[in-house]
Design a protein around this motif. Structure first.
Motif, PDB file in Angstrom:
ATOM      1  N   ALA A 129       0.809  -1.214   0.000  1.00 12.51           N
ATOM      2  CA  ALA A 129       0.000   0.000   0.000  1.00 12.51           C
ATOM      3  C   ALA A 129       0.845   1.267   0.000  1.00 12.51           C
ATOM      4  CB  ALA A 129      -0.938   0.004   1.205  1.00 12.51           C
ATOM      5  N   LEU A 130       2.105   1.158   0.454  1.00 14.87           N
ATOM      6  CA  LEU A 130       2.997   2.320   0.494  1.00 14.87           C
ATOM      7  C   LEU A 130       4.182   2.161  -0.461  1.00 14.87           C
ATOM      8  CD1 LEU A 130       3.112   2.979   4.347  1.00 14.87           C
ATOM      9  CD2 LEU A 130       1.977   4.374   2.616  1.00 14.87           C
ATOM     10  N   TYR A 131       4.156   1.120  -1.296  1.00 15.61           N
ATOM     11  CA  TYR A 131       5.299   0.835  -2.181  1.00 15.61           C
ATOM     12  C   TYR A 131       6.598   0.838  -1.366  1.00 15.61           C
ATOM     13  CZ  TYR A 131       1.834   1.934  -5.716  1.00 15.61           C
ATOM     14  OH  TYR A 131       0.693   1.943  -6.482  1.00 15.61           O
ATOM     15  N   MET A 132       6.561   0.091  -0.272  1.00 16.89           N
ATOM     16  CA  MET A 132       7.650   0.130   0.703  1.00 16.89           C
ATOM     17  C   MET A 132       8.194  -1.280   0.936  1.00 16.89           C
ATOM     18  SD  MET A 132       7.362   1.578   4.596  1.00 16.89           S
ATOM     19  CE  MET A 132       8.751   1.658   5.700  1.00 16.89           C
ATOM     20  N   LEU A 133       9.515  -1.375   1.078  1.00 16.39           N
ATOM     21  CA  LEU A 133      10.172  -2.634   1.383  1.00 16.39           C
ATOM     22  C   LEU A 133      11.100  -2.415   2.567  1.00 16.39           C
ATOM     23  CD1 LEU A 133      10.523  -5.606   0.425  1.00 16.39           C
ATOM     24  CD2 LEU A 133      12.480  -4.811  -0.918  1.00 16.39           C
ATOM     25  N   THR A 134      11.069  -3.333   3.520  1.00 13.44           N
ATOM     26  CA  THR A 134      11.928  -3.225   4.698  1.00 13.44           C
ATOM     27  C   THR A 134      12.683  -4.531   4.902  1.00 13.44           C
ATOM     28  OG1 THR A 134      10.394  -4.121   6.366  1.00 13.44           O
ATOM     29  CG2 THR A 134      10.156  -1.781   5.799  1.00 13.44           C
ATOM     30  N   LEU A 135      13.845  -4.423   5.543  1.00 14.26           N
ATOM     31  CA  LEU A 135      14.523  -5.600   6.066  1.00 14.26           C
ATOM     32  C   LEU A 135      13.922  -5.866   7.440  1.00 14.26           C
ATOM     33  CD1 LEU A 135      16.771  -7.740   5.700  1.00 14.26           C
ATOM     34  CD2 LEU A 135      18.274  -6.187   6.966  1.00 14.26           C
ATOM     35  N   TRP A 136      13.337  -7.034   7.604  1.00 15.59           N
ATOM     36  CA  TRP A 136      12.658  -7.426   8.838  1.00 15.59           C
ATOM     37  C   TRP A 136      13.602  -8.328   9.618  1.00 15.59           C
ATOM     38  CZ3 TRP A 136       7.872 -11.204   8.526  1.00 15.59           C
ATOM     39  CH2 TRP A 136       7.488 -11.592   9.821  1.00 15.59           C
ATOM     40  N   LEU A 137      14.000  -7.883  10.792  1.00 17.84           N
ATOM     41  CA  LEU A 137      14.902  -8.665  11.649  1.00 17.84           C
ATOM     42  C   LEU A 137      14.061  -9.337  12.720  1.00 17.84           C
ATOM     43  CD1 LEU A 137      17.766  -6.030  11.932  1.00 17.84           C
ATOM     44  CD2 LEU A 137      17.520  -7.894  10.282  1.00 17.84           C
ATOM     45  N   HIS A 138      13.734 -10.600  12.458  1.00 15.10           N
ATOM     46  CA  HIS A 138      12.869 -11.360  13.353  1.00 15.10           C
ATOM     47  C   HIS A 138      13.680 -11.833  14.553  1.00 15.10           C
ATOM     48  CE1 HIS A 138       9.340 -13.478  14.505  1.00 15.10           C
ATOM     49  NE2 HIS A 138       9.839 -14.692  14.310  1.00 15.10           N
ATOM     50  N   GLY A 139      13.143 -11.609  15.743  1.00 14.18           N
ATOM     51  CA  GLY A 139      13.897 -11.850  16.964  1.00 14.18           C
ATOM     52  C   GLY A 139      14.135 -13.305  17.307  1.00 14.18           C
ATOM     53  N   ASP A 140      13.398 -14.236  16.704  1.00 18.69           N
ATOM     54  CA  ASP A 140      13.604 -15.659  16.981  1.00 18.69           C
ATOM     55  C   ASP A 140      14.298 -16.282  15.777  1.00 18.69           C
ATOM     56  OD1 ASP A 140      13.577 -18.314  17.556  1.00 18.69           O
ATOM     57  OD2 ASP A 140      11.406 -18.500  17.847  1.00 18.69           O
ATOM     58  N   PRO A 141      15.619 -16.447  15.827  1.00 20.70           N
ATOM     59  CA  PRO A 141      16.348 -16.941  14.655  1.00 20.70           C
ATOM     60  C   PRO A 141      16.094 -18.404  14.336  1.00 20.70           C
ATOM     61  CG  PRO A 141      17.836 -16.695  16.518  1.00 20.70           C
ATOM     62  CD  PRO A 141      16.516 -16.134  16.954  1.00 20.70           C
ATOM     63  N   THR A 142      15.423 -19.145  15.245  1.00 17.50           N
ATOM     64  CA  THR A 142      15.203 -20.567  15.019  1.00 17.50           C
ATOM     65  C   THR A 142      13.836 -20.876  14.422  1.00 17.50           C
ATOM     66  OG1 THR A 142      14.296 -20.904  17.248  1.00 17.50           O
ATOM     67  CG2 THR A 142      16.693 -21.090  16.978  1.00 17.50           C
ATOM     68  N   THR A 143      12.999 -19.869  14.266  1.00 15.41           N
ATOM     69  CA  THR A 143      11.634 -20.110  13.796  1.00 15.41           C
ATOM     70  C   THR A 143      11.606 -20.423  12.309  1.00 15.41           C
ATOM     71  OG1 THR A 143       9.384 -19.205  13.889  1.00 15.41           O
ATOM     72  CG2 THR A 143      11.117 -17.723  13.191  1.00 15.41           C
ATOM     73  N   ASP A 144      10.528 -21.039  11.872  1.00 11.89           N
ATOM     74  CA  ASP A 144      10.319 -21.339  10.454  1.00 11.89           C
ATOM     75  C   ASP A 144      10.180 -20.016   9.697  1.00 11.89           C
ATOM     76  OD1 ASP A 144       9.456 -22.097   7.948  1.00 11.89           O
ATOM     77  OD2 ASP A 144       7.822 -23.365   8.657  1.00 11.89           O
ATOM     78  N   ALA A 145      11.050 -19.788   8.725  1.00 13.72           N
ATOM     79  CA  ALA A 145      11.073 -18.505   8.016  1.00 13.72           C
ATOM     80  C   ALA A 145       9.850 -18.277   7.152  1.00 13.72           C
ATOM     81  CB  ALA A 145      12.327 -18.416   7.147  1.00 13.72           C
ATOM     82  N   SER A 146       9.074 -19.329   6.903  1.00 16.72           N
ATOM     83  CA  SER A 146       7.895 -19.164   6.053  1.00 16.72           C
ATOM     84  C   SER A 146       6.672 -18.726   6.842  1.00 16.72           C
ATOM     85  CB  SER A 146       7.583 -20.475   5.322  1.00 16.72           C
ATOM     86  OG  SER A 146       7.197 -21.476   6.248  1.00 16.72           O
ATOM     87  N   THR A 147       6.784 -18.690   8.164  1.00 16.89           N
ATOM     88  CA  THR A 147       5.629 -18.348   8.989  1.00 16.89           C
ATOM     89  C   THR A 147       6.003 -17.216   9.948  1.00 16.89           C
ATOM     90  OG1 THR A 147       6.240 -19.942  10.708  1.00 16.89           O
ATOM     91  CG2 THR A 147       4.813 -20.729   8.929  1.00 16.89           C
ATOM     92  N   GLY A 148       5.017 -16.790  10.692  1.00 15.23           N
ATOM     93  CA  GLY A 148       5.292 -15.823  11.754  1.00 15.23           C
ATOM     94  C   GLY A 148       4.698 -14.458  11.500  1.00 15.23           C
ATOM     95  N   THR A 149       4.370 -13.820  12.587  1.00 19.15           N
ATOM     96  CA  THR A 149       3.837 -12.458  12.586  1.00 19.15           C
ATOM     97  C   THR A 149       4.896 -11.544  13.168  1.00 19.15           C
ATOM     98  OG1 THR A 149       1.592 -13.289  12.876  1.00 19.15           O
ATOM     99  CG2 THR A 149       1.983 -11.007  13.501  1.00 19.15           C
ATOM    100  N   PRO A 150       5.044 -10.322  12.647  1.00 15.53           N
ATOM    101  CA  PRO A 150       6.030  -9.411  13.240  1.00 15.53           C
ATOM    102  C   PRO A 150       5.773  -9.195  14.728  1.00 15.53           C
ATOM    103  CG  PRO A 150       5.231  -8.543  11.142  1.00 15.53           C
ATOM    104  CD  PRO A 150       4.370  -9.726  11.485  1.00 15.53           C
TER     105      PRO A 150
END
Length: 201
Positions: A129-150
């Protein structure tokens, strides 16, 4: 901060390697740098690409969905292009090559992340909606990268070019940035109060 880059699905990587080995795919790509390469080049740093589906203030948790995996194509220690893959009914497949400002910005944001204190899993989060891209640094490095909510304490680094009024490469927590973006997208009070055209006042 140590970056725990998640492994990409094997079919996604194979599809990118096949595209890199295809003279037709490389020749037809809108990536002059990739077409001009003479030496070896490899796909590295796979990042899952998530899209923010819901961004409304006070409307529950922010929801994301995985839409692809992005690989940086490196040659002589620098990224010259990127390759996107997408999920189809038959599985992961190559989508397209590209280059441009997001390429250098992604590398810069990854270097920023490495200088921070906590462990994390790097992802990309798109806000269409904002034509925006961010690098998302997820705090749990062991989680499945295909899932999860920020998570509220996850860090987002807007990539350049960022929308007007948002500084690229300035880290924010999810708790700070996403509600601010939601307010930006919310209808103004005047718009809510105005009757729709064609309706009685």
């Amino acid at each position: 901060m140590p970056l725990y880059v998640p492994p990409a699905p094997a079919p996604a990587l194979r599809s990118v390697l096949a595209a890199l080995g295809s003279p037709t795919a490389v020749r037809e790509a809108r990536t002059p740098a990739l077409r001009a390469l003479q030496g070896p080049h490899t796909p590295e740093l796979p990042l899952p690409v998530h899209v923010l589906d819901r961004l409304a203030p006070g409307d529950g948790p922010f929801r994301t969905r995985l839409t692809g995996w992005r690989f940086l194509i490196r040659s002589n220690d620098r990224a010259v292009a990127a390759a996107d893959t997408m999920l189809t009914p038959d599985g992961w497949t190559f989508s397209h090559f590209f280059e441009g400002p997001y390429l250098a910005s992604t590398e810069r944001a990854l270097r920023q992340a490495e200088s921070m204190a906590a462990d994390c899993q790097p992802r990309l989060l798109s806000v269409p909606a904002l034509y925006m891209l961010t690098l998302w640094l997820h705090g749990d490095p062991t989680t499945d990268a295909s899932t999860g909510t920020p998570a509220p304490t996850d860090v987002l680094i807007p990539l350049a070019p960022a929308p007007p009024g948002i500084a690229a490469h300035r880290p924010h927590t999810v708790a700070d940035l996403l509600p601010a973006l939601a307010l930006r997208l919310a209808p103004s009070p005047a718009a809510k109060a105005s009757p729709l055209l064609g309706q009685p006042a």
